[in-house]
Design a protein around this motif. Structure first.
Motif, PDB file in Angstrom:
ATOM      1  N   LEU A  64       0.825  -1.206   0.000  1.00 41.36           N
ATOM      2  CA  LEU A  64       0.000   0.000   0.000  1.00 41.36           C
ATOM      3  C   LEU A  64       0.863   1.262   0.000  1.00 41.36           C
ATOM      4  N   ARG A  65       2.010   1.232   0.707  1.00 39.72           N
ATOM      5  CA  ARG A  65       2.918   2.389   0.706  1.00 39.72           C
ATOM      6  C   ARG A  65       3.465   2.639  -0.698  1.00 39.72           C
ATOM      7  N   SER A  66       3.927   1.582  -1.354  1.00 37.09           N
ATOM      8  CA  SER A  66       4.514   1.749  -2.686  1.00 37.09           C
ATOM      9  C   SER A  66       3.456   2.131  -3.719  1.00 37.09           C
ATOM     10  N   SER A  67       2.194   1.878  -3.401  1.00 36.76           N
ATOM     11  CA  SER A  67       1.107   2.250  -4.302  1.00 36.76           C
ATOM     12  C   SER A  67       0.591   3.652  -4.031  1.00 36.76           C
ATOM     13  N   GLY A  68       1.229   4.370  -3.095  1.00 40.85           N
ATOM     14  CA  GLY A  68       0.904   5.766  -2.843  1.00 40.85           C
ATOM     15  C   GLY A  68      -0.320   5.997  -1.986  1.00 40.85           C
ATOM     16  N   MET A  69      -0.708   5.015  -1.186  1.00 34.11           N
ATOM     17  CA  MET A  69      -1.948   5.115  -0.417  1.00 34.11           C
ATOM     18  C   MET A  69      -1.731   5.316   1.080  1.00 34.11           C
ATOM     19  N   CYS A  70      -0.489   5.531   1.501  1.00 33.56           N
ATOM     20  CA  CYS A  70      -0.195   5.626   2.925  1.00 33.56           C
ATOM     21  C   CYS A  70       0.483   6.939   3.296  1.00 33.56           C
ATOM     22  N   HIS A  71       0.143   7.442   4.470  1.00 33.27           N
ATOM     23  CA  HIS A  71       0.820   8.594   5.058  1.00 33.27           C
ATOM     24  C   HIS A  71       1.708   8.081   6.187  1.00 33.27           C
ATOM     25  N   GLU A  72       3.001   8.356   6.113  1.00 32.26           N
ATOM     26  CA  GLU A  72       3.928   7.887   7.141  1.00 32.26           C
ATOM     27  C   GLU A  72       3.758   8.706   8.413  1.00 32.26           C
ATOM     28  N   VAL A  73       3.566   8.032   9.530  1.00 37.35           N
ATOM     29  CA  VAL A  73       3.341   8.702  10.814  1.00 37.35           C
ATOM     30  C   VAL A  73       4.642   8.892  11.578  1.00 37.35           C
ATOM     31  N   GLY A  74       5.491   7.877  11.610  1.00 35.73           N
ATOM     32  CA  GLY A  74       6.759   7.986  12.333  1.00 35.73           C
ATOM     33  C   GLY A  74       7.398   6.631  12.520  1.00 35.73           C
ATOM     34  N   SER A  75       8.511   6.601  13.241  1.00 33.68           N
ATOM     35  CA  SER A  75       9.215   5.347  13.501  1.00 33.68           C
ATOM     36  C   SER A  75       9.300   5.116  14.997  1.00 33.68           C
ATOM     37  N   TYR A  76       9.426   3.858  15.367  1.00 42.04           N
ATOM     38  CA  TYR A  76       9.558   3.487  16.772  1.00 42.04           C
ATOM     39  C   TYR A  76      10.356   2.193  16.858  1.00 42.04           C
ATOM     40  N   CYS A  77      10.774   1.843  18.056  1.00 44.61           N
ATOM     41  CA  CYS A  77      11.551   0.627  18.254  1.00 44.61           C
ATOM     42  C   CYS A  77      10.609  -0.549  18.451  1.00 44.61           C
ATOM     43  N   LEU A 123      -2.537  15.466  14.777  1.00 41.43           N
ATOM     44  CA  LEU A 123      -2.964  15.178  13.418  1.00 41.43           C
ATOM     45  C   LEU A 123      -3.025  13.684  13.111  1.00 41.43           C
ATOM     46  N   TRP A 124      -2.017  12.933  13.584  1.00 44.14           N
ATOM     47  CA  TRP A 124      -1.904  11.528  13.186  1.00 44.14           C
ATOM     48  C   TRP A 124      -1.695  10.563  14.341  1.00 44.14           C
ATOM     49  N   GLY A 125      -1.819  11.000  15.578  1.00 44.87           N
ATOM     50  CA  GLY A 125      -1.554  10.104  16.696  1.00 44.87           C
ATOM     51  C   GLY A 125      -0.064   9.949  16.908  1.00 44.87           C
ATOM     52  N   THR A 126       0.352   8.773  17.361  1.00 43.93           N
ATOM     53  CA  THR A 126       1.765   8.489  17.591  1.00 43.93           C
ATOM     54  C   THR A 126       2.227   7.356  16.689  1.00 43.93           C
ATOM     55  N   ALA A 127       3.549   7.174  16.624  1.00 45.03           N
ATOM     56  CA  ALA A 127       4.089   6.122  15.767  1.00 45.03           C
ATOM     57  C   ALA A 127       3.569   4.744  16.181  1.00 45.03           C
ATOM     58  N   LYS A 128       3.499   4.491  17.480  1.00 43.50           N
ATOM     59  CA  LYS A 128       3.018   3.188  17.951  1.00 43.50           C
ATOM     60  C   LYS A 128       1.504   3.053  17.830  1.00 43.50           C
TER      61      LYS A 128
END
Length: 374
Positions: free
Chosen positions: A261-274, A315-320
């Motif tokens: 879905l990301r490579s198809s342009g349908m996702c908004h990246e929120v963040g990274s986490y461990c 806007l988007w919550g948190t990464a987790k």
């Protein structure tokens, strides 16, 4: 910064990846008894705050006397005139002779047993997306909560220990097709498309495990894809390549769904986490995203949320815990579309050449012939 990581007693990248894939597919795998006793070490070599990059984790080497030596940043010890060895890194580091032979060596990184110091694993993001919570009246009106352009939170993992250093977020092309009509009209069917590719990959893995060649395994997976999915909702050829590339990786089902879905342009990246850590040191990172029904849905969400007070400050919550809900009817009516830049979406429509439309029709015909052929 020093920590330990999961022991990998198997040999070679391909077998390690197949092992991780088996776990992701829910297949049973027996670990050698010695795995739990193995000592591991890890170090933050690039000083980026984690030990999640390739070369920052290793199995320790057994030494004479029962101690363990970390191979990361290890150097040979130096002997003086009397034959006494000392560590060039400092007297606080012991010189240890490898049990399998070789000169004494020392390392600034400590070893530890994962059996007594388990790694903390974060589970995949648990977000099924908006589900129906009410019936339909006689006039076809929804009786439950209405959400417009709702999405689903997903995570994928960049190269790291848990993925056998495969990039599970890698862009592999527009596999899931956008703007193709009813076949992708809801988040449920869109996720079904992603799960269909996973089902095909599982069929390919089972065939490969049973002794099929890579080509035969690809054929087995392709048959599942072609029979189970509408070719107007997915690029079959890209999906097969995607499936085979993931076959020997440590990526799990959510990794694959998110990557498609990301490579198809349908996702908004929120963040990274461990997603995997030991004693507070990160061994594997994850990237979370809100994935929507279509690219247009993602664009309107990205440009519409900042306009609404209900999203201010969050806007988007948190990464987790990404917040991927849709707009309420009231929120949607309050959006000012004149302030939105939809050029990305218009460009996609204009780029859809006649040859692409013809290819879609050929895909439909070929898929039908494969299902009816004896």
């Amino acid at each position: 910064m020093t920590a330990v990581s999961r022991h990998r007693p198997w040999h070679g990248r391909a077998s390690a990846a197949a092992f991780a894939l088996a776990l992701g597919l829910g297949l049973s795998v027996a670990l050698p008894a010695t795995a739990l006793a193995q000592q591991i070490c890890a170090a933050d070599l690039n000083q980026n705050g984690d030990a999640a990059d390739e070369g920052e984790q290793a199995s320790c080497t057994a030494t004479v006397g029962g101690a363990w030596l970390c191979p990361i940043q290890a150097v040979d010890c130096v002997a003086d005139a009397a034959g006494q060895y000392s560590c060039p890194l400092g007297s606080q580091h012991a010189c240890l002779a490898p049990a399998n032979g070789g000169p004494p060596a020392c390392s600034p990184n400590a070893c530890a047993d994962v059996a007594s110091n388990p790694i903390v694993e974060e589970p995949p993001i648990d977000d099924p997306g908006s589900e129906s919570n009410g019936g339909i009246d006689a006039d076809g009106n929804c009786l439950g909560t209405i959400e417009i352009f709702s999405g689903r939170g997903l995570r994928c993992r960049p190269p790291g220990l848990s993925t056998t250093f495969a990039n599970c977020c890698k862009d592999k092309g527009k596999i899931v097709k956008d703007g193709m009509g009813s076949s992708i009209s809801s988040i449920g069917t869109k996720i079904a498309v992603a799960k269909g590719v996973f089902t095909g990959m599982k069929a390919a893995y089972v065939a490969f495990k049973a002794g099929a060649t890579a080509s035969q395994a690809a054929s087995a997976g392709a048959n599942v894809l072609i029979v189970g999915l509408d070719p107007t909702s997915i690029a079959i050829s890209l999906a097969i390549n995607f499936m085979m590339e993931f076959l020997f990786s440590g990526c799990d089902q959510q990794d694959m769904e998110a990557a498609m879905l990301r490579s198809s342009g349908m996702c908004h990246e929120v963040g990274s986490y461990c997603s995997s850590s030991f004693l507070g040191v990160c061994l594997q990172k994850a990237i979370s995203s809100c994935c929507f029904n279509t690219k247009l849905g993602r664009i309107i969400q990205e440009q519409g949320r900042p306009q609404l007070r209900s999203f201010n400050g969050n806007l988007w919550g948190t990464a987790k815990k990404p917040m991927c809900r849709g707009f309420t009817p009231e929120e949607f009516q309050a959006l000012d579309f004149s302030k939105m830049d939809l050029s990305e979406y218009y460009a996609d429509i204009e780029a859809r050449a006649q040859s692409d439309i013809r290819q879609d029709m050929e895909d439909r015909i070929n898929a039908y012939l494969k299902t009816v052929s004896p």
